[in-house]
Design a protein around this motif. Sequence first.
Motif, PDB file in Angstrom:
ATOM      1  N   VAL A 146       0.371  47.463   2.686  1.00 38.81           N
ATOM      2  CA  VAL A 146       0.154  47.585   1.250  1.00 38.81           C
ATOM      3  C   VAL A 146       1.039  48.712   0.732  1.00 38.81           C
ATOM      4  CG1 VAL A 146      -1.527  48.051  -0.570  1.00 38.81           C
ATOM      5  CG2 VAL A 146      -2.200  46.707   1.433  1.00 38.81           C
ATOM      6  N   HIS A 147       2.021  48.368  -0.092  1.00 39.08           N
ATOM      7  CA  HIS A 147       2.938  49.356  -0.654  1.00 39.08           C
ATOM      8  C   HIS A 147       2.342  50.015  -1.895  1.00 39.08           C
ATOM      9  CE1 HIS A 147       6.791  47.731   1.372  1.00 39.08           C
ATOM     10  NE2 HIS A 147       5.759  47.102   1.915  1.00 39.08           N
ATOM     11  N   VAL A 148       1.712  49.212  -2.753  1.00 36.52           N
ATOM     12  CA  VAL A 148       1.124  49.677  -4.003  1.00 36.52           C
ATOM     13  C   VAL A 148      -0.177  48.923  -4.223  1.00 36.52           C
ATOM     14  CG1 VAL A 148       1.356  49.738  -6.524  1.00 36.52           C
ATOM     15  CG2 VAL A 148       3.333  50.225  -5.091  1.00 36.52           C
ATOM     16  N   SER A 149      -1.220  49.627  -4.618  1.00 34.84           N
ATOM     17  CA  SER A 149      -2.477  48.979  -4.977  1.00 34.84           C
ATOM     18  C   SER A 149      -3.085  49.744  -6.144  1.00 34.84           C
ATOM     19  CB  SER A 149      -3.449  48.957  -3.788  1.00 34.84           C
ATOM     20  OG  SER A 149      -4.667  48.337  -4.153  1.00 34.84           O
ATOM     21  N   THR A 150      -3.016  49.140  -7.345  1.00 33.21           N
ATOM     22  CA  THR A 150      -3.564  49.740  -8.545  1.00 33.21           C
ATOM     23  C   THR A 150      -4.468  48.718  -9.219  1.00 33.21           C
ATOM     24  OG1 THR A 150      -1.900  49.007 -10.166  1.00 33.21           O
ATOM     25  CG2 THR A 150      -1.341  50.936  -8.819  1.00 33.21           C
ATOM     26  N   GLU A 151      -5.028  49.089 -10.376  1.00 35.64           N
ATOM     27  CA  GLU A 151      -5.837  48.132 -11.121  1.00 35.64           C
ATOM     28  C   GLU A 151      -4.983  47.046 -11.758  1.00 35.64           C
ATOM     29  OE1 GLU A 151      -4.568  51.163 -14.160  1.00 35.64           O
ATOM     30  OE2 GLU A 151      -5.130  51.157 -12.034  1.00 35.64           O
ATOM     31  N   ARG A 152      -3.663  47.232 -11.741  1.00 28.57           N
ATOM     32  CA  ARG A 152      -2.773  46.266 -12.367  1.00 28.57           C
ATOM     33  C   ARG A 152      -2.053  45.375 -11.383  1.00 28.57           C
ATOM     34  NH1 ARG A 152       0.263  49.059 -17.495  1.00 28.57           N
ATOM     35  NH2 ARG A 152      -1.459  48.762 -18.924  1.00 28.57           N
ATOM     36  N   MET A 153      -1.730  45.878 -10.220  1.00 25.70           N
ATOM     37  CA  MET A 153      -1.023  45.037  -9.257  1.00 25.70           C
ATOM     38  C   MET A 153      -1.182  45.556  -7.839  1.00 25.70           C
ATOM     39  SD  MET A 153       3.080  45.787  -9.596  1.00 25.70           S
ATOM     40  CE  MET A 153       3.829  47.358  -9.145  1.00 25.70           C
ATOM     41  N   THR A 154      -0.998  44.612  -6.911  1.00 26.06           N
ATOM     42  CA  THR A 154      -0.887  44.934  -5.493  1.00 26.06           C
ATOM     43  C   THR A 154       0.429  44.358  -4.994  1.00 26.06           C
ATOM     44  OG1 THR A 154      -3.278  44.882  -5.153  1.00 26.06           O
ATOM     45  CG2 THR A 154      -1.895  44.653  -3.204  1.00 26.06           C
ATOM     46  N   VAL A 155       1.222  45.193  -4.333  1.00 33.26           N
ATOM     47  CA  VAL A 155       2.478  44.766  -3.726  1.00 33.26           C
ATOM     48  C   VAL A 155       2.407  45.078  -2.243  1.00 33.26           C
ATOM     49  CG1 VAL A 155       4.977  45.137  -3.603  1.00 33.26           C
ATOM     50  CG2 VAL A 155       3.832  45.094  -5.825  1.00 33.26           C
ATOM     51  N   GLY A 156       2.798  44.120  -1.417  1.00 36.36           N
ATOM     52  CA  GLY A 156       2.728  44.361   0.015  1.00 36.36           C
ATOM     53  C   GLY A 156       3.644  43.457   0.805  1.00 36.36           C
ATOM     54  N   THR A 157       3.605  43.634   2.128  1.00 37.08           N
ATOM     55  CA  THR A 157       4.364  42.815   3.061  1.00 37.08           C
ATOM     56  C   THR A 157       3.434  42.249   4.113  1.00 37.08           C
ATOM     57  OG1 THR A 157       4.979  44.945   4.073  1.00 37.08           O
ATOM     58  CG2 THR A 157       6.682  43.775   2.862  1.00 37.08           C
ATOM     59  N   ILE A 158       3.759  41.044   4.554  1.00 34.71           N
ATOM     60  CA  ILE A 158       3.024  40.365   5.617  1.00 34.71           C
ATOM     61  C   ILE A 158       3.999  40.115   6.757  1.00 34.71           C
ATOM     62  CG2 ILE A 158       1.761  38.277   6.258  1.00 34.71           C
ATOM     63  CD1 ILE A 158       0.987  38.041   3.279  1.00 34.71           C
ATOM     64  N   TYR A 159       3.627  40.510   7.964  1.00 34.91           N
ATOM     65  CA  TYR A 159       4.473  40.356   9.138  1.00 34.91           C
ATOM     66  C   TYR A 159       3.822  39.346  10.079  1.00 34.91           C
ATOM     67  CZ  TYR A 159       6.399  44.750   7.384  1.00 34.91           C
ATOM     68  OH  TYR A 159       6.960  45.717   6.590  1.00 34.91           O
ATOM     69  N   LEU A 160       4.536  38.263  10.363  1.00 42.02           N
ATOM     70  CA  LEU A 160       4.008  37.192  11.206  1.00 42.02           C
ATOM     71  C   LEU A 160       4.834  37.052  12.476  1.00 42.02           C
ATOM     72  CD1 LEU A 160       3.504  34.476   8.445  1.00 42.02           C
ATOM     73  CD2 LEU A 160       1.655  35.614   9.681  1.00 42.02           C
ATOM     74  N   HIS A 161       4.177  37.171  13.627  1.00 37.35           N
ATOM     75  CA  HIS A 161       4.842  36.867  14.889  1.00 37.35           C
ATOM     76  C   HIS A 161       4.990  35.352  15.033  1.00 37.35           C
ATOM     77  CE1 HIS A 161       4.697  40.973  16.198  1.00 37.35           C
ATOM     78  NE2 HIS A 161       3.378  41.023  16.167  1.00 37.35           N
ATOM     79  N   PRO A 162       5.898  34.895  15.893  1.00 36.12           N
ATOM     80  CA  PRO A 162       6.002  33.455  16.127  1.00 36.12           C
ATOM     81  C   PRO A 162       4.659  32.861  16.541  1.00 36.12           C
ATOM     82  CG  PRO A 162       7.883  34.577  17.092  1.00 36.12           C
ATOM     83  CD  PRO A 162       6.934  35.642  16.629  1.00 36.12           C
ATOM     84  N   GLY A 163       4.267  31.775  15.899  1.00 34.98           N
ATOM     85  CA  GLY A 163       3.004  31.120  16.202  1.00 34.98           C
ATOM     86  C   GLY A 163       1.789  31.724  15.542  1.00 34.98           C
ATOM     87  N   GLN A 164       1.958  32.808  14.822  1.00 36.58           N
ATOM     88  CA  GLN A 164       0.820  33.505  14.226  1.00 36.58           C
ATOM     89  C   GLN A 164       0.480  32.919  12.855  1.00 36.58           C
ATOM     90  OE1 GLN A 164       1.422  37.757  13.594  1.00 36.58           O
ATOM     91  NE2 GLN A 164      -0.555  38.189  14.537  1.00 36.58           N
ATOM     92  N   ARG A 165      -0.811  33.016  12.471  1.00 34.64           N
ATOM     93  CA  ARG A 165      -1.239  32.618  11.138  1.00 34.64           C
ATOM     94  C   ARG A 165      -2.234  33.637  10.603  1.00 34.64           C
ATOM     95  NH1 ARG A 165      -5.639  27.645  11.167  1.00 34.64           N
ATOM     96  NH2 ARG A 165      -7.309  28.771  12.254  1.00 34.64           N
ATOM     97  N   SER A 166      -2.293  33.740   9.291  1.00 36.66           N
ATOM     98  CA  SER A 166      -3.184  34.700   8.650  1.00 36.66           C
ATOM     99  C   SER A 166      -4.563  34.094   8.430  1.00 36.66           C
ATOM    100  CB  SER A 166      -2.610  35.132   7.300  1.00 36.66           C
ATOM    101  OG  SER A 166      -2.732  34.073   6.356  1.00 36.66           O
ATOM    102  N   ALA A 167      -5.493  34.923   8.005  1.00 37.97           N
ATOM    103  CA  ALA A 167      -6.771  34.424   7.521  1.00 37.97           C
ATOM    104  C   ALA A 167      -6.557  33.746   6.171  1.00 37.97           C
ATOM    105  CB  ALA A 167      -7.773  35.575   7.394  1.00 37.97           C
ATOM    106  N   LEU A 168      -7.548  33.022   5.692  1.00 34.73           N
ATOM    107  CA  LEU A 168      -7.456  32.370   4.395  1.00 34.73           C
ATOM    108  C   LEU A 168      -7.492  33.437   3.296  1.00 34.73           C
ATOM    109  CD1 LEU A 168      -7.308  29.394   3.435  1.00 34.73           C
ATOM    110  CD2 LEU A 168      -9.761  29.564   2.946  1.00 34.73           C
ATOM    111  N   GLN A 169      -6.542  33.362   2.359  1.00 33.65           N
ATOM    112  CA  GLN A 169      -6.412  34.338   1.284  1.00 33.65           C
ATOM    113  C   GLN A 169      -6.931  33.744  -0.025  1.00 33.65           C
ATOM    114  OE1 GLN A 169      -4.686  37.421   2.116  1.00 33.65           O
ATOM    115  NE2 GLN A 169      -4.864  36.567   4.169  1.00 33.65           N
ATOM    116  N   LEU A 170      -7.509  34.596  -0.872  1.00 36.20           N
ATOM    117  CA  LEU A 170      -7.978  34.179  -2.189  1.00 36.20           C
ATOM    118  C   LEU A 170      -7.930  35.386  -3.113  1.00 36.20           C
ATOM    119  CD1 LEU A 170      -9.252  31.776  -3.785  1.00 36.20           C
ATOM    120  CD2 LEU A 170     -11.489  32.737  -3.217  1.00 36.20           C
ATOM    121  N   HIS A 171      -7.258  35.262  -4.262  1.00 35.51           N
ATOM    122  CA  HIS A 171      -7.062  36.395  -5.163  1.00 35.51           C
ATOM    123  C   HIS A 171      -7.511  36.052  -6.573  1.00 35.51           C
ATOM    124  CE1 HIS A 171      -4.790  38.339  -1.993  1.00 35.51           C
ATOM    125  NE2 HIS A 171      -3.992  37.289  -1.918  1.00 35.51           N
TER     126      HIS A 171
END
Length: 306
Positions: free
Chosen positions: A214-239
């Motif tokens: 998470v690079h920035v997290s304010t009441e107005r926006m969140t900016v970040g990066t997601i790093y995925l290894h080969p074969g990897q998957r994230s949890a289900l996201q909802l915003h």
Amino acid sequence: MNVSVPVGTGSSSQKATDTLRVVTYRPVRPTFDTPTLVRRDDVALQVWGDEESGEVADAIYISNEKIHLMVFTMPPGGGFTHSAEFRTVFDADEYYYVLSGELVLNNPETGEVHVARAGEAVFFRGDTWHHGFTRGLEPVRILEFIAPGPLSGNTQPYARTKPNVTEPKTVVPEWLGRWPMERAAARAAATMDVVGERDILWQLDGDERVLVGVHVSTERMTVGTIYLHPGQRSALQLHEGDKCVFMFDGEAGVRLPENEGQTWFELQPEDGLYIPQGTPHRYHNFSGRPATLFFIVGPPDASPAP
């Protein structure tokens, strides 16, 4: 926006054909109602600025009421300031991530000057004037995030309600003779922050422990990066807010299992994906190499934060 500018006197025949120089600028605002893949070759293009402010080349992925994501480019020795028509003070949070080259960012109201290299960023909040310049002999490419987005009226319409900066400052004199002893005080008073990897808020996502920064997290926006290894998957996201993803490196897919239309999108470097608020989604890496994605999540509605 059409601006007519008188040009010289000249003969009567010249006046008939060359009395006015007409400068036309129509901001590009790509917006979408459904999940949309934006290929790098299909992004909306425009040139921002005029002769006084300087010009930059914009490649815009999304620009609605909630979020704005684009890549802009400045040539060696180039940059932007502001003019009466193109002002650079917005009612929004902004994050400038340097993709390549070196960026010099100046607040002409306070005199602050900051330098960010490739892999670093500069963050600033609303009501912060900003001028940008290249450093070195190569172009600078910036991945820019803004929230709320321009269609909320928070950019040029808002800027014209603010007093114009007519005498730009390029130094903060109060720190001269007190540096580096007062470095902590200077940083506390600064209107801009340079963000590097050591400044990121790290977390692990889901059972597969996907690394998220998470690079920035304010009441107005969140900016970040997601790093995925080969074969990897994230949890289900909802915003609760709109989201846009930017494929930084490698290849990855995004699955939207509940979408009524297309449910699977594959992203190559510098492709983008718009995901409306409330849309469940999950990141997958089916390739044989690591993948990195940037994302921005905006506010739940278009109203400016208090």
